[in-house]
Design a protein around this motif. Structure first.
Motif, PDB file in Angstrom:
ATOM      1  N   ALA A 196       6.661 120.308  20.943  1.00  0.00           N
ATOM      2  CA  ALA A 196       6.172 119.052  20.356  1.00  0.00           C
ATOM      3  C   ALA A 196       7.316 118.044  20.231  1.00  0.00           C
ATOM      4  CB  ALA A 196       5.520 119.303  18.999  1.00  0.00           C
ATOM      5  N   SER A 197       8.494 118.515  19.816  1.00  0.00           N
ATOM      6  CA  SER A 197       9.637 117.607  19.666  1.00  0.00           C
ATOM      7  C   SER A 197      10.077 117.037  21.002  1.00  0.00           C
ATOM      8  CB  SER A 197      10.800 118.321  18.983  1.00  0.00           C
ATOM      9  OG  SER A 197      11.183 119.469  19.723  1.00  0.00           O
ATOM     10  N   SER A 198      10.020 117.831  22.046  1.00  0.00           N
ATOM     11  CA  SER A 198      10.416 117.348  23.374  1.00  0.00           C
ATOM     12  C   SER A 198       9.425 116.317  23.894  1.00  0.00           C
ATOM     13  CB  SER A 198      10.521 118.520  24.352  1.00  0.00           C
ATOM     14  OG  SER A 198      11.512 119.429  23.914  1.00  0.00           O
ATOM     15  N   ILE A 199       8.145 116.562  23.698  1.00  0.00           N
ATOM     16  CA  ILE A 199       7.130 115.591  24.111  1.00  0.00           C
ATOM     17  C   ILE A 199       7.274 114.309  23.285  1.00  0.00           C
ATOM     18  CG2 ILE A 199       4.634 115.129  24.135  1.00  0.00           C
ATOM     19  CD1 ILE A 199       4.295 118.111  24.920  1.00  0.00           C
ATOM     20  N   GLY A 200       7.484 114.462  21.979  1.00  0.00           N
ATOM     21  CA  GLY A 200       7.686 113.294  21.123  1.00  0.00           C
ATOM     22  C   GLY A 200       8.907 112.493  21.528  1.00  0.00           C
ATOM     23  N   LEU A 201       9.981 113.178  21.881  1.00  0.00           N
ATOM     24  CA  LEU A 201      11.193 112.488  22.335  1.00  0.00           C
ATOM     25  C   LEU A 201      10.911 111.699  23.606  1.00  0.00           C
ATOM     26  CD1 LEU A 201      14.236 111.877  22.275  1.00  0.00           C
ATOM     27  CD2 LEU A 201      14.592 114.063  23.456  1.00  0.00           C
ATOM     28  N   GLY A 202      10.237 112.319  24.563  1.00  0.00           N
ATOM     29  CA  GLY A 202       9.895 111.614  25.798  1.00  0.00           C
ATOM     30  C   GLY A 202       9.050 110.378  25.534  1.00  0.00           C
ATOM     31  N   LEU A 203       8.083 110.499  24.647  1.00  0.00           N
ATOM     32  CA  LEU A 203       7.252 109.344  24.287  1.00  0.00           C
ATOM     33  C   LEU A 203       8.077 108.239  23.647  1.00  0.00           C
ATOM     34  CD1 LEU A 203       4.042 110.975  22.790  1.00  0.00           C
ATOM     35  CD2 LEU A 203       4.131 109.397  24.726  1.00  0.00           C
ATOM     36  N   ALA A 204       8.927 108.626  22.703  1.00  0.00           N
ATOM     37  CA  ALA A 204       9.746 107.629  22.009  1.00  0.00           C
ATOM     38  C   ALA A 204      10.667 106.892  22.974  1.00  0.00           C
ATOM     39  CB  ALA A 204      10.558 108.302  20.900  1.00  0.00           C
ATOM     40  N   LEU A 205      11.227 107.612  23.938  1.00  0.00           N
ATOM     41  CA  LEU A 205      12.119 106.963  24.907  1.00  0.00           C
ATOM     42  C   LEU A 205      11.359 106.074  25.886  1.00  0.00           C
ATOM     43  CD1 LEU A 205      14.521 109.954  25.665  1.00  0.00           C
ATOM     44  CD2 LEU A 205      15.026 107.903  24.287  1.00  0.00           C
ATOM     45  N   SER A 206      10.159 106.494  26.256  1.00  0.00           N
ATOM     46  CA  SER A 206       9.396 105.724  27.238  1.00  0.00           C
ATOM     47  C   SER A 206       8.584 104.587  26.619  1.00  0.00           C
ATOM     48  CB  SER A 206       8.459 106.640  28.034  1.00  0.00           C
ATOM     49  OG  SER A 206       7.453 107.167  27.195  1.00  0.00           O
ATOM     50  N   ARG A 207       8.345 104.656  25.325  1.00  0.00           N
ATOM     51  CA  ARG A 207       7.570 103.617  24.627  1.00  0.00           C
ATOM     52  C   ARG A 207       8.357 103.113  23.416  1.00  0.00           C
ATOM     53  NH1 ARG A 207       2.137 102.615  25.222  1.00  0.00           N
ATOM     54  NH2 ARG A 207       2.828 100.771  24.105  1.00  0.00           N
ATOM     55  N   PRO A 208       9.458 102.404  23.634  1.00  0.00           N
ATOM     56  CA  PRO A 208      10.269 101.940  22.503  1.00  0.00           C
ATOM     57  C   PRO A 208       9.546 100.940  21.610  1.00  0.00           C
ATOM     58  CG  PRO A 208      11.080 101.031  24.573  1.00  0.00           C
ATOM     59  CD  PRO A 208      10.027 102.029  24.923  1.00  0.00           C
ATOM     60  N   ASP A 209       8.422 100.430  22.078  1.00  0.00           N
ATOM     61  CA  ASP A 209       7.629  99.485  21.292  1.00  0.00           C
ATOM     62  C   ASP A 209       6.690 100.173  20.302  1.00  0.00           C
ATOM     63  OD1 ASP A 209       6.284 100.452  23.657  1.00  0.00           O
ATOM     64  OD2 ASP A 209       4.670  99.041  23.210  1.00  0.00           O
ATOM     65  N   LYS A 210       6.582 101.499  20.346  1.00  0.00           N
ATOM     66  CA  LYS A 210       5.685 102.255  19.476  1.00  0.00           C
ATOM     67  C   LYS A 210       6.469 103.264  18.642  1.00  0.00           C
ATOM     68  CE  LYS A 210       1.666 102.411  19.565  1.00  0.00           C
ATOM     69  NZ  LYS A 210       0.679 101.724  18.727  1.00  0.00           N
ATOM     70  N   ASP A 211       6.079 103.401  17.387  1.00  0.00           N
ATOM     71  CA  ASP A 211       6.654 104.462  16.563  1.00  0.00           C
ATOM     72  C   ASP A 211       5.957 105.772  16.909  1.00  0.00           C
ATOM     73  OD1 ASP A 211       8.556 103.008  15.014  1.00  0.00           O
ATOM     74  OD2 ASP A 211       6.905 102.145  13.869  1.00  0.00           O
ATOM     75  N   VAL A 212       6.746 106.841  16.991  1.00  0.00           N
ATOM     76  CA  VAL A 212       6.246 108.163  17.358  1.00  0.00           C
ATOM     77  C   VAL A 212       6.559 109.121  16.210  1.00  0.00           C
ATOM     78  CG1 VAL A 212       6.431 110.082  18.993  1.00  0.00           C
ATOM     79  CG2 VAL A 212       6.614 107.710  19.814  1.00  0.00           C
ATOM     80  N   VAL A 213       5.539 109.869  15.781  1.00  0.00           N
ATOM     81  CA  VAL A 213       5.695 110.853  14.722  1.00  0.00           C
ATOM     82  C   VAL A 213       5.353 112.215  15.301  1.00  0.00           C
ATOM     83  CG1 VAL A 213       4.869 111.634  12.464  1.00  0.00           C
ATOM     84  CG2 VAL A 213       5.144 109.175  12.914  1.00  0.00           C
ATOM     85  N   VAL A 214       6.248 113.166  15.133  1.00  0.00           N
ATOM     86  CA  VAL A 214       6.021 114.542  15.559  1.00  0.00           C
ATOM     87  C   VAL A 214       5.759 115.378  14.306  1.00  0.00           C
ATOM     88  CG1 VAL A 214       7.046 116.602  16.604  1.00  0.00           C
ATOM     89  CG2 VAL A 214       7.455 114.339  17.616  1.00  0.00           C
ATOM     90  N   ILE A 215       4.636 116.090  14.301  1.00  0.00           N
ATOM     91  CA  ILE A 215       4.343 117.052  13.239  1.00  0.00           C
ATOM     92  C   ILE A 215       4.577 118.426  13.839  1.00  0.00           C
ATOM     93  CG2 ILE A 215       2.612 117.983  11.669  1.00  0.00           C
ATOM     94  CD1 ILE A 215       1.189 115.240  11.806  1.00  0.00           C
ATOM     95  N   ASP A 216       5.603 119.091  13.343  1.00  0.00           N
ATOM     96  CA  ASP A 216       6.053 120.350  13.930  1.00  0.00           C
ATOM     97  C   ASP A 216       6.060 121.441  12.861  1.00  0.00           C
ATOM     98  OD1 ASP A 216       6.932 121.845  16.089  1.00  0.00           O
ATOM     99  OD2 ASP A 216       8.744 120.665  16.417  1.00  0.00           O
TER     100      ASP A 216
END
Length: 179
Positions: A49-69
């Motif tokens: 989940a953290s790796s997917i969240g990291l990828g999202l955060a890097l690819s979508r800097p305009d959106k806040d990303v929250v990972v629930i792990d």
């Protein structure tokens, strides 16, 4: 307080953020509490989940990303702490619900019950917090990469099975993030 209560508290602070949730019961509980197209429910890939969240955060800097792990998932992929710290996306909030158990496989104890996960994350340079002493909404929006530990008791709620296929989860989440 149990994991479901923690997820309810987390979702009280969520508006339009993208949410990636750990596998099994945490995803089922999130689905039952607040299903949204912007939620990505993990299926069968514990620790990522953290790796997917990291990828999202890097690819979508305009959106806040929250990972629930979960603590068990974090222990399975401890390298993600170092990787997230190296990248430090300002729009990523990684919340680890530490119940000291592998909840989705029968609540067997994890070694996290004997660890201070905030201290571990601090030691590698992550901005780390104990959930009980923070304003979550403020941290999600503060333009920093945050690591948060929410300690609670083990146990699963009677959350229903997610009635979406993995493909449906993927497709609706993809549509939501490309709006």
């Amino acid at each position: 307080m149990q994991r479901r209560d923690a997820i309810e508290k987390i979702m009280d602070s969520i508006d339009d953020e993208l949410v990636v949730c750990n596998i099994g019961f945490p995803s089922r509980e999130l689905y039952d509490i607040k299903d949204r197209d912007e939620n990505f429910y993990m299926i069968g890939s514990m620790g990522l989940a953290s790796s997917i969240g990291l990828g999202l955060a890097l690819s979508r800097p305009d959106k806040d990303v929250v990972v629930i792990d979960g603590d068990g998932a974090l222990l399975m992929n401890m390298g993600s702490l170092v990787t997230v710290n190296a990248c430090k996306p300002r729009n990523l909030t990684w919340i680890v619900i530490n119940n000291g158990a592998y909840g989705s496989t029968g609540n067997q104890e994890t070694y996290a019950k004997d660890l201070d996960l905030v201290e571990i994350a601090d030691s590698i340079g992550l901005e780390s917090h104990d959930f009980n002493a923070i304003g979550l909404k403020r941290l999600i929006k503060d333009d920093k990469c945050n690591f948060i530990v929410f300690n609670c008791k083990p146990g699963n709620s009677t959350a229903p099975i997610i009635d979406l296929t993995p493909e449906e989860i993927r497709d609706r989440f993809t549509k939501a993030i490309t709006k």
